[in-house]
Design a protein around this motif. Structure first.
Motif, mmCIF file in Angstrom:
data_model
loop_
_atom_site.group_PDB
_atom_site.id
_atom_site.type_symbol
_atom_site.label_atom_id
_atom_site.label_comp_id
_atom_site.label_asym_id
_atom_site.label_seq_id
_atom_site.Cartn_x
_atom_site.Cartn_y
_atom_site.Cartn_z
ATOM 1 N N MET A 53 -22.530 20.956 -71.209
ATOM 2 C CA MET A 53 -23.974 20.939 -70.999
ATOM 3 C C MET A 53 -24.674 20.135 -72.099
ATOM 4 S SD MET A 53 -24.324 22.384 -68.165
ATOM 5 C CE MET A 53 -26.104 22.413 -68.131
ATOM 6 N N LEU A 54 -24.217 20.278 -73.325
ATOM 7 C CA LEU A 54 -24.779 19.513 -74.435
ATOM 8 C C LEU A 54 -24.512 18.014 -74.246
ATOM 9 C CD1 LEU A 54 -26.190 19.315 -77.175
ATOM 10 C CD2 LEU A 54 -23.982 19.776 -78.239
ATOM 11 N N LEU A 55 -23.298 17.667 -73.850
ATOM 12 C CA LEU A 55 -22.977 16.254 -73.612
ATOM 13 C C LEU A 55 -23.834 15.668 -72.493
ATOM 14 C CD1 LEU A 55 -19.094 16.437 -73.906
ATOM 15 C CD2 LEU A 55 -20.679 15.355 -75.522
ATOM 16 N N ALA A 56 -24.057 16.440 -71.444
ATOM 17 C CA ALA A 56 -24.896 15.967 -70.342
ATOM 18 C C ALA A 56 -26.329 15.741 -70.819
ATOM 19 C CB ALA A 56 -24.857 16.964 -69.187
ATOM 20 N N GLN A 57 -26.833 16.644 -71.650
ATOM 21 C CA GLN A 57 -28.182 16.485 -72.191
ATOM 22 C C GLN A 57 -28.267 15.242 -73.079
ATOM 23 O OE1 GLN A 57 -30.971 18.134 -71.422
ATOM 24 N NE2 GLN A 57 -32.063 16.697 -72.741
ATOM 25 N N ALA A 70 -26.402 12.566 -72.850
ATOM 26 C CA ALA A 70 -26.324 11.396 -71.967
ATOM 27 C C ALA A 70 -27.685 11.105 -71.333
ATOM 28 C CB ALA A 70 -25.260 11.617 -70.890
ATOM 29 N N LYS A 71 -28.371 12.150 -70.915
ATOM 30 C CA LYS A 71 -29.707 11.978 -70.326
ATOM 31 C C LYS A 71 -30.681 11.411 -71.364
ATOM 32 C CE LYS A 71 -33.295 14.568 -67.928
ATOM 33 N NZ LYS A 71 -33.333 14.127 -66.556
ATOM 34 N N GLU A 72 -30.629 11.954 -72.590
ATOM 35 C CA GLU A 72 -31.508 11.462 -73.647
ATOM 36 C C GLU A 72 -31.223 10.005 -73.994
ATOM 37 O OE1 GLU A 72 -31.263 14.115 -76.996
ATOM 38 O OE2 GLU A 72 -31.941 15.828 -75.795
ATOM 39 N N CYS A 73 -29.995 9.557 -73.767
ATOM 40 C CA CYS A 73 -29.619 8.162 -74.040
ATOM 41 C C CYS A 73 -29.946 7.233 -72.881
ATOM 42 C CB CYS A 73 -28.135 8.075 -74.367
ATOM 43 S SG CYS A 73 -27.740 8.772 -75.973
ATOM 44 N N GLY A 74 -30.489 7.771 -71.802
ATOM 45 C CA GLY A 74 -30.931 6.927 -70.702
ATOM 46 C C GLY A 74 -30.097 6.970 -69.437
#
Length: 88
Positions: A44-48, A50-54
């Motif tokens: 879940m942290l990795l997905a967040q 990735a989203k923050e990175c665009g």
């Protein structure tokens, strides 16, 4: 390929997803990623991150569950490749 899936084990909750989804999306695919039900927080942290990175919405989807969810992933007609690590 289109839609791909990844099924991750509990013993490497960050490393295995990082082997799966960056390569998948870099190759132009979308990914459904199922972390271990025992250790979902790292994914879940990795997905967040990735989203923050665009990473665009919908490119990486996280699903939760046990054997029932794995069965649904394996039987889904729109998932064209599955990556997994583990044994029975």
């Amino acid at each position: 390929l289109g839609v791909c899936a990844g099924i991750c084990p509990f013993n490497f909750p960050a490393m295995i997803p990082l082997w799966m989804f960056p390569l998948c999306v870099t190759a132009g695919n979308t990914m459904v990623l199922k972390p271990s039900e025992k250790t979902p927080a790292a994914t879940m942290l990795l997905a967040q991150l990735a989203k923050e990175c665009g990473l665009p919405d919908g490119v990486l989807q996280i699903v939760h569950g046990g054997k029932g969810m794995v069965d649904k992933i394996c039987q889904h007609k729109d998932i064209h490749a599955i990556s997994f690590v583990g044994s029975n």
